[in-house]
Write an enzyme that holds these catalytic residues in place. Structure first.
Site, mmCIF file in Angstrom:
data_model
loop_
_atom_site.group_PDB
_atom_site.id
_atom_site.type_symbol
_atom_site.label_atom_id
_atom_site.label_comp_id
_atom_site.label_asym_id
_atom_site.label_seq_id
_atom_site.Cartn_x
_atom_site.Cartn_y
_atom_site.Cartn_z
ATOM 1 C CB ILE A 162 8.503 18.297 50.712
ATOM 2 C CG1 ILE A 162 6.940 17.923 50.730
ATOM 3 C CG2 ILE A 162 8.547 19.074 51.976
ATOM 4 C CD1 ILE A 162 6.674 16.612 51.314
ATOM 5 C CG ASP A 196 6.381 13.221 61.354
ATOM 6 O OD1 ASP A 196 6.056 13.765 62.303
ATOM 7 O OD2 ASP A 196 5.638 13.500 60.226
ATOM 8 C CG HIS A 239 3.747 9.530 60.552
ATOM 9 N ND1 HIS A 239 3.624 8.310 60.150
ATOM 10 C CD2 HIS A 239 4.156 10.369 59.535
ATOM 11 C CE1 HIS A 239 3.721 8.270 58.708
ATOM 12 N NE2 HIS A 239 4.217 9.459 58.288
ATOM 13 C CG ASP A 293 16.740 15.784 43.976
ATOM 14 O OD1 ASP A 293 17.345 14.895 43.136
ATOM 15 O OD2 ASP A 293 15.770 16.034 44.270
ATOM 16 C CD GLU A 334 18.754 2.414 68.760
ATOM 17 O OE1 GLU A 334 19.839 2.436 68.910
ATOM 18 O OE2 GLU A 334 18.298 1.902 67.910
ATOM 19 N NE ARG A 380 7.599 6.483 53.963
ATOM 20 C CZ ARG A 380 6.659 7.364 54.151
ATOM 21 N NH1 ARG A 380 6.879 8.347 54.922
ATOM 22 N NH2 ARG A 380 5.618 7.256 53.162
ATOM 23 N N GLY A 401 3.526 14.959 60.033
ATOM 24 C CA GLY A 401 4.107 15.730 58.811
ATOM 25 C C GLY A 401 2.860 16.311 57.809
ATOM 26 C CB ALA A 402 0.724 14.587 55.577
#
Length: 388
Positions: A147, A254, A271, A166, A259, A230, A273-274
């Site tokens: 991604i 996502d 959520h 990375d 809070e 996440r 994203g996919a």
């Protein structure tokens, strides 16, 4: 007949790949050979001893007790890259959502729907929703997997300057990454230079709470942060404080929490994203193929707990042995076979962290007593014989 249990609704494009004469697939199967799962929480689930593999139709696998599976010799798969385009598209959309205050403008327009002077109000109030263009700005991509690479490359095409970080980038990812993406030597240097920051890395012990109050102090004022990986990568309390103090301008996530939803500068997406039919199909197809390959030949790819291990079949019989990664394991396995006059035609042994995985092809069927002898070797976790 292999028995496959599904814990969630799995795309028919994937399930239809199972040959009906060799596989039984259902949600209520007992003693399955493999489990297909999407988001069902398996942390406290008792996994039958019959299970050889679990495939997660998606990239994340926090809902699967990986360590417990490893100790039982259960191969856990995910489907990296299968939903990459879906997440990439929403990440690119989020660059604009965070920058142009589109959500705020839409909500305001809906609030004046009953006003007769809408056109006049629009011209009067539109300046409240002004936001910068992304062209020419710097995007920091943390995590250059499937991604992250796609996001980085497409952001270059949109005219952004892109920095990537990375330390564990794979060879395949590096080959696919645009030459125009600059490398950050440290996360801290990326945070200090980026106008937009997007997270694309797995959640683990070393990444949990990655963006906390200390890291957020390093970020440029008015930066925007996007998180489609996440929730626990970012500390909610710290991100809210940074938003309310004006340190950062927006946070797109996502993974809504109570809070976060209480903060007006958070753009919370449920959520999604996919959540495209294409991504669900791609994940299901990849998960099913991996399950079939593991059950029928013992080969492994995209496992999160065991090494990649593939050997082209050369004989009618194949022995799969999973063991702890300690000295003399292969020697003890092959000695037991030699003592029984079982000739090894081909063999491959790979290890990953604390575990080893062996594929051994033989011309003759290995008798049950010999299999039991191998099972009784100290350090052996699972033994399986495949007949073709």
């Amino acid at each position: 007949m292999f028995r496959i249990q599904t814990l969630n609704k799995i795309s028919p494009l994937g399930l239809d790949l199972f040959p009906k004469d060799k596989y039984e697939v259902a949600g209520d199967i007992s003693n399955p050979d493999a489990i297909l799962v999407r988001s069902a929480e398996m942390g406290d689930t008792e996994i039958p001893s019959s299970v050889i593999a679990i495939a997660r139709a998606g990239a994340g696998y926090n809902n699967i007790p990986v360590q417990r599976c490893s100790d039982s010799g259960i191969v856990v798969f995910n489907t990296p890259g299968a939903n990459a385009n879906a997440v990439k598209e929403l990440t690119l959309a989020s660059l604009l959502l965070s920058s142009r205050n589109i959500v705020g403008g839409i909500n305001w327009a809906a609030s004046v729907a009953d006003n007769a002077d809408v056109a006049e109000l629009v011209e009067k109030e539109k300046s409240k929703f002004t936001g910068p263009e992304i062209k020419g700005k710097t995007l920091g991509v943390v995590g250059l997997g499937a991604i992250g690479v796609m996001v980085a490359n497409d952001a270059i095409s949109l005219g952004m300057d892109v920095i990537g970080y990375d330390p564990y980038i794979s060879v395949d990812a590096a080959w696919n990454l645009s030459r125009e993406v600059k490398r950050a030597d440290t996360l801290e240097s990326l945070l200090a230079k980026s106008d937009y920051i997007t997270l694309h890395l797995p959640l683990g012990d070393t990444t949990k709470g990655l963006l906390d109050c200390e890291k957020l102090k390093l970020i440029k004022k008015d930066a925007r942060i996007i998180n489609f990986s996440r929730n626990a990568l970012v500390k909610d309390k710290d991100i809210v404080e940074a938003l309310e103090s004006g340190k950062i301008s927006a946070y797109v996530t996502d993974f809504p929490t109570q809070e976060l939803l209480a903060c007006k500068k958070v753009i919370a997406i449920p959520h999604l994203g996919a959540s495209t039919p294409e991504a669900e199909d791609n994940c299901a197809i990849m998960a099913v193929k991996q399950i079939m390959e593991c059950l029928e030949s013992g080969s492994i790819r995209n496992s999160v707990n065991f090494p990649r291990c593939k050997l082209e079949p050369s004989t009618p019989y194949r022995l799969i042995v999973i063991n702890k990664n300690i000295p003399n394991m292969v020697g003890q396995i092959t000695t037991n076979l030699a003592n029984a006059n079982i000739n090894i035609q081909d063999l491959i042994n790979h290890h990953r962290d604390d575990y080893g995985y062996n594929i051994i092809d033989t011309e003759h069927k290995i008798p049950s007593p010999v299999l039991d002898q191998i099972r009784n070797v100290n350090g052996i976790i699972k033994v399986r014989l495949i007949e073709r």
